[in-house]
Design a protein around this motif. Sequence first.
Motif, PDB file in Angstrom:
ATOM      1  N   SER A  54      -6.273  41.266  42.874  1.00 59.29           N
ATOM      2  CA  SER A  54      -6.615  40.728  41.562  1.00 59.29           C
ATOM      3  C   SER A  54      -8.057  40.241  41.546  1.00 59.29           C
ATOM      4  O   SER A  54      -8.551  39.656  42.516  1.00 59.29           O
ATOM      5  N   THR A 153      -6.847  34.875  42.340  1.00 62.56           N
ATOM      6  CA  THR A 153      -7.936  35.799  42.630  1.00 62.56           C
ATOM      7  C   THR A 153      -7.891  36.202  44.101  1.00 62.56           C
ATOM      8  O   THR A 153      -7.779  35.343  44.978  1.00 62.56           O
ATOM      9  N   VAL A 157      -1.887  42.559  44.648  1.00 63.97           N
ATOM     10  CA  VAL A 157      -0.864  42.627  43.594  1.00 63.97           C
ATOM     11  C   VAL A 157      -0.035  43.908  43.671  1.00 63.97           C
ATOM     12  O   VAL A 157       1.111  43.933  43.217  1.00 63.97           O
ATOM     13  N   THR A 175      -5.137  42.077  35.620  1.00 59.24           N
ATOM     14  CA  THR A 175      -5.927  41.587  36.750  1.00 59.24           C
ATOM     15  C   THR A 175      -7.316  42.207  36.808  1.00 59.24           C
ATOM     16  O   THR A 175      -7.999  42.113  37.825  1.00 59.24           O
TER      17      THR A 175
END
Length: 416
Positions: A54, A153, A157, A175
């Motif tokens: 992300s 962050t 993912v 993202t």
Amino acid sequence: MADVLAAGAGLPVRTVRSLDEHAAAVLALAGPLPGVRVALADARGRALAGDVCSTVDLPPWDSSAMDGYAVRSEELHAGAVLDVADDVPAGDTRDVRVPAGAVVRVMTGAPVPGGADAVLPVELTDGGTVRVRVDRVVAPGAHVRPRGEDVRTGDVVLRAGDVLGAGAIGLLAATGHAQVEVHARPRVAVLSTGSELVAPGGALRHGQIHESNGPQLAAAAADAGADVVDVRCVSDDVDAVRAALAELGARADVVVTTGGVSVGAYDVVRDALLADGDAQLLHVRMQPGKPQAVGTLADGTPVLALPGNPVSSYVSFEVFVRPLLRRMLGAREVHRRTLTATAAGDLRSPAGRRQLLRARLEWSGGAPVAVLVGGPGSHLLGALARADALVDVPEDVTHVAAGDPVTVIDLREHDA
């Protein structure tokens, strides 16, 4: 174990394999194709070539889960009347704070203003826009979605090999990814053989049938995630088959043929492969789909030669070709999902053959029930369209009674 079937007069020797042995040999023909970057709009159904991280927190800031008022929860009590200092709709980019003794009206998804520690739903107030009456109080943190609650962050993912369904595409977009690296789609060419074949819609003469295997296999290849570059039909002429194979092999990553691979006098695919390729002729201990061939063309392109009967061709595609295409696509899981179902009726299977019977899945008390459709004949195409599963009967099982558990291969499409 695989063994060798002695050839009849003038016929080549054939290897005899189990279904699993042949499936493993087919999967060894090719690995995942190289990665390519594509826009999200083109990524549906494809497999990631690498992990994806992300670029943002989700949510990117504390956000409101309700339409209501951003409040300092310690200032609330039932019956309190507070000033509404500001409005913050979704998309508001200002840096707003909640003054002491006041509230800020917020909408679902909007940033929670500084100084607030909860959101008071509008349903717990009189809905005022200048001043608002508090009918019930909320605890600290109520109806606030904390920054990074879902994703941080740098979090991974999605993983390499994940096949991108609608949910994964949404996650990639959220993202911060407009493009993603996926494996290239395998290019597939389909070649049907048979002098009796006429294009769909064409007029039939006695002894002719409409060509259905090519359209059927092309659709199955596309469903598996492949790009179908050609669907062709040629007559039972060895030179025509050799020419078609050479041309298709130059354009495709995999060539799939149907028909002409058994032991008959006009089985020209068999003869073309032996003349120009490195192919192995096989009898697979399965029904339908016993005669098979696998190998490479002269240019090194993998070729899978399937039987000509339509059900045999389709079943062979499902258990041999589709897993190879999914592997080339880079998918982590290459096989169809299997389920344990209850047999709706008695069935018999020949000893020494792994039988794959067309079935329709029904449900009883939330559990799957396998109802056979059509007979076992490999020419019975009418029932195939009604089937959404294959009952997988092992080689050593000759009888299954109604009510017995059976393994079924689920042919229904599922979101990745």
